[in-house]
Design a protein around this motif. Structure first.
Motif, mmCIF file in Angstrom:
data_model
loop_
_atom_site.group_PDB
_atom_site.id
_atom_site.type_symbol
_atom_site.label_atom_id
_atom_site.label_comp_id
_atom_site.label_asym_id
_atom_site.label_seq_id
_atom_site.Cartn_x
_atom_site.Cartn_y
_atom_site.Cartn_z
ATOM 1 N N GLN A 354 90.450 92.120 76.051
ATOM 2 C CA GLN A 354 90.940 92.629 74.770
ATOM 3 C C GLN A 354 92.407 92.223 74.595
ATOM 4 O O GLN A 354 93.200 92.312 75.536
ATOM 5 N N MET A 355 92.766 91.811 73.381
ATOM 6 C CA MET A 355 94.134 91.396 73.141
ATOM 7 C C MET A 355 94.533 91.686 71.703
ATOM 8 O O MET A 355 93.682 91.915 70.835
ATOM 9 N N ALA A 356 95.837 91.687 71.461
ATOM 10 C CA ALA A 356 96.360 91.872 70.110
ATOM 11 C C ALA A 356 97.665 91.106 69.992
ATOM 12 O O ALA A 356 98.458 91.040 70.942
ATOM 13 N N ILE A 357 97.886 90.514 68.823
ATOM 14 C CA ILE A 357 99.134 89.816 68.511
ATOM 15 C C ILE A 357 99.736 90.504 67.297
ATOM 16 O O ILE A 357 99.099 90.580 66.232
ATOM 17 N N GLY A 382 86.248 92.131 61.746
ATOM 18 C CA GLY A 382 85.406 93.187 62.288
ATOM 19 C C GLY A 382 84.754 92.720 63.566
ATOM 20 O O GLY A 382 85.314 91.923 64.314
ATOM 21 N N GLY A 383 83.530 93.195 63.801
ATOM 22 C CA GLY A 383 82.788 92.809 64.993
ATOM 23 C C GLY A 383 81.936 91.585 64.753
ATOM 24 O O GLY A 383 81.809 91.084 63.631
ATOM 25 N N TYR A 399 86.297 86.656 59.215
ATOM 26 C CA TYR A 399 84.848 86.444 59.317
ATOM 27 C C TYR A 399 84.504 84.987 59.060
ATOM 28 O O TYR A 399 83.835 84.327 59.870
ATOM 29 N N THR A 400 84.936 84.464 57.925
ATOM 30 C CA THR A 400 84.507 83.115 57.539
ATOM 31 C C THR A 400 85.117 82.038 58.418
ATOM 32 O O THR A 400 84.472 81.030 58.714
ATOM 33 N N ASN A 401 86.367 82.208 58.858
ATOM 34 C CA ASN A 401 87.050 81.167 59.620
ATOM 35 C C ASN A 401 86.987 81.362 61.128
ATOM 36 O O ASN A 401 87.294 80.437 61.874
ATOM 37 N N VAL A 402 86.653 82.569 61.577
ATOM 38 C CA VAL A 402 86.696 82.837 63.019
ATOM 39 C C VAL A 402 85.321 83.246 63.543
ATOM 40 O O VAL A 402 84.681 82.505 64.297
ATOM 41 N N LEU A 403 84.851 84.419 63.158
ATOM 42 C CA LEU A 403 83.628 84.954 63.754
ATOM 43 C C LEU A 403 82.402 84.122 63.388
ATOM 44 O O LEU A 403 81.451 84.049 64.181
ATOM 45 N N SER A 411 85.011 89.982 68.582
ATOM 46 C CA SER A 411 85.568 90.717 67.446
ATOM 47 C C SER A 411 86.918 90.138 67.085
ATOM 48 O O SER A 411 87.612 89.548 67.930
ATOM 49 N N ALA A 412 87.288 90.313 65.835
ATOM 50 C CA ALA A 412 88.611 89.923 65.336
ATOM 51 C C ALA A 412 88.867 90.739 64.083
ATOM 52 O O ALA A 412 88.082 90.673 63.128
#
Length: 567
Positions: A354-357, A382-383, A399-403, A411-412
């Protein structure tokens, strides 16, 4: 949702039931049964006839509709059993006409300041229920390390355990008899006590809440019991990254003071809490100028009278010491809990890191609050699995560019938190340990991409989604009550939803890009939990941010393998 928003959020929601259920004590039930048994035969006979008439009227109406296409249907001649059917165009005897509330103009919010500094704010709403909340500017940011650490959590958890005038059993009996919902919630800068009850029970609810707020009783037995519970919860929190990562990112951003103080205290800090410490924390911060009482669903004059009765005798006091009211200072940095093996796992039982920037954001009263809120919705996230349409955020960038592209990303999600004098914006993600470097690169790239390019359709979608979330949350009286209280605490005024929606519509792509570029030029904050062996150093992430921002990466990313050499 204060929420939600919860972000936030997490906003509503949070006072409890929208339609509280009235519970009757045994004495009340016996009294009502006695009243029924003592009714005269004529009254009971009238009740039976009324019920029969209503049933016949409904049945006749349905029969008429069913026969409207035939030759024998006559809704005015009588019921199916030959009894008289009440005409559909006339009111039933003894039933007042149903008058819809006037919604042609938004309900006004009234604010009154008592002589001692206590502020009262309310908005009247139609219906039989009401919500009332009492806010104190007291939170974990006001704790002094090694002196009052953990006080906020203990004051919150022990709020309804007993007062100087009532013990826990008395409080439980009152809340059960009222049938409403009573709660206490704390965060980094405020503690909120709330109740949702029938309007007829408002006076009793204010009486109980005022006693809980002003006359708490902290006993050694209650403190010891909570210390044991915190020892158990500590192990639970270590298995909940969704709780742990927000604490870590605040510590990374603000250090070990003010907003960097944790909401959850460790077992070691809990063991040092005493009843005397809690009373000192309470008496220092619970002063008239730092209290706000808000309400929704009652006449303002009624609430002012009740607050004056219970809070009007409080004596004005000087502000707390400057050490307690120190302003929050964003420093940036990192807070990492490194483990050999990540305890967090996905549905396939594979470990996740788990990480956060995080970035420095804006405070509650900043003009950039609205562009930041739009950015929060635009990035969304989201997930890895979510059901729903655009309103669920499936068209957001994360969602569209990552997940939707990087299948290994579990998750992001974006978060934006505004406080009295500072703010924090961060992206939280989870990925396999060997992909942590790529995950960090993806998050930074998405931030830089949004700073360089925002498309009209996604800006319009984000603004509309933000407005719909705001308006739907405020359908709850409890959420409206909380919104009133928090706005008055922050700015001593309240903007109605129409004004807020207008400000959201004024946000342009240039506004969002401008505030995000300024944020990306500030020091980063990084938090991580689990196997962090592949996490790039903070200096490398800072350098990557500057290079991504200058390169203006495209909206949809391709391969990341050649962008940076993390080693």
């Amino acid at each position: 949702g204060g929420g939600g928003g919860g972000a936030g959020r997490q906003a509503g929601s949070r006072l409890g039931l929208r339609h509280p259920t009235r519970l009757l004590s045994s004495s009340q039930l016996s009294r009502q049964q006695g009243m029924l048994s003592s009714c005269g035969s004529s009254s009971l006979r009238h009740s039976r006839h009324a019920a029969a008439a209503v049933a016949t009227r409904s049945l006749s109406a349905s029969t008429s509709v069913g026969n409207s296409g035939g030759s024998g249907g006559d809704s005015g001649s009588g019921g199916v059993d030959g009894t008289h059917s009440w005409p559909q165009t006339e009111l039933f005897p003894g039933v007042p006409p149903n008058q819809a509330p006037d919604v042609s103009a938004p309900a006004a919010t009234h604010i009154t300041t008592l002589a001692n500094g206590v502020r009262v704010a309310s908005q009247d709403n139609p219906g039989p229920w009401c919500s009332v909340a009492m806010f104190a500017l007291a939170g974990s940011r006001h704790e002094l390390q090694g002196q009052t650490t953990g006080s906020t959590l203990f004051v919150d958890r022990l709020s309804f355990k007993g007062t100087q005038n009532r013990d826990g059993r008395d409080i439980a009996q009152i809340t059960e008899a009222l049938g409403g919902n009573f709660s206490c919630a704390s965060n980094r800068d405020t503690i909120m006590y709330g109740a949702s009850v029938f309007k007829s029970d408002l006076a009793q609810a204010v009486d109980l809440l005022s006693d809980v707020v002003l006359n708490p009783k902290y006993t050694q037995a209650d403190v010891a019991e909570l210390v044991n519970l915190i020892e158990f919860e500590h192990e639970f929190i270590l298995d909940r990254p969704d709780i742990l990562i927000p604490e870590l990112i605040h510590s990374a951003a603000f250090g070990q003071a003010t907003l960097g103080n944790n909401l959850f205290c460790s077992p070691e800090d809990a063991a040092n809490v005493t009843p005397e410490m809690l009373h000192q924390f309470h008496s220092t911060l619970y002063i008239p100028s730092r209290l706000v009482i808000s309400g929704a669903g009652m006449a303002h004059e009624e609430l002012v009278d009740l607050v004056t009765k219970h809070f009007g005798s409080l004596e004005s006091k000087p502000d707390p010491p400057s050490s307690i009211l120190a302003p929050a200072k964003y420093t940036g940095g990192q807070a990492i809990i490194a483990l050999d093996e990540s305890p967090s796992r996905n549905a396939l039982n594979r470990p996740l890191t788990q990480m956060a920037i995080g970035l420095r954001s804006v405070d509650w009263n900043s003009d950039d609050l609205y562009p930041m809120a739009v950015l929060y919705i635009l990035l969304g996230g989201g997930g890895s699995f979510s059901a729903g349409g655009p309103g669920k955020g499936l068209y957001s960038r994360l969602y569209t560019n990552v997940l939707n592209i990087f299948h290994w990303m579990e998750s992001a999600i974006a978060w934006n938190l505004a406080y009295e004098d500072a703010g924090l914006f961060y992206l939280q993600a989870s990925s396999p340990p060997d992909k942590v470097g790529d995950a960090a690169s993806i998050l930074i790239s998405e931030l830089a991409s949004a700073a360089n390019c925002i498309y009209p359709e996604e800006l319009s979608r984000a603004r509309n989604q933000l407005k719909s979330a705001l308006l739907m949350n405020l359908e709850s009286r409890a959420s409206t009550c909380e919104d009133i209280g928090r706005q008055v605490l922050a700015s001593n005024m309240r903007m109605n939803p129409e004004e807020v929606a207008a400000r959201i519509d004024e946000v342009t792509a240039e506004d969002v890009q401008g505030v995000l570029k300024r944020m990306l030029r500030q020091p980063l904050s990084v938090a991580a939990y689990g196997d962090v062996s592949q996490l790039p150093a903070l200096e490398v992430l800072q350098q990557a941010t500057a290079e991504f921002l200058n390169q203006a990466p495209s909206r949809r990313m391709g391969s990341l393998s050649n962008l940076f050499s993390w080693k």
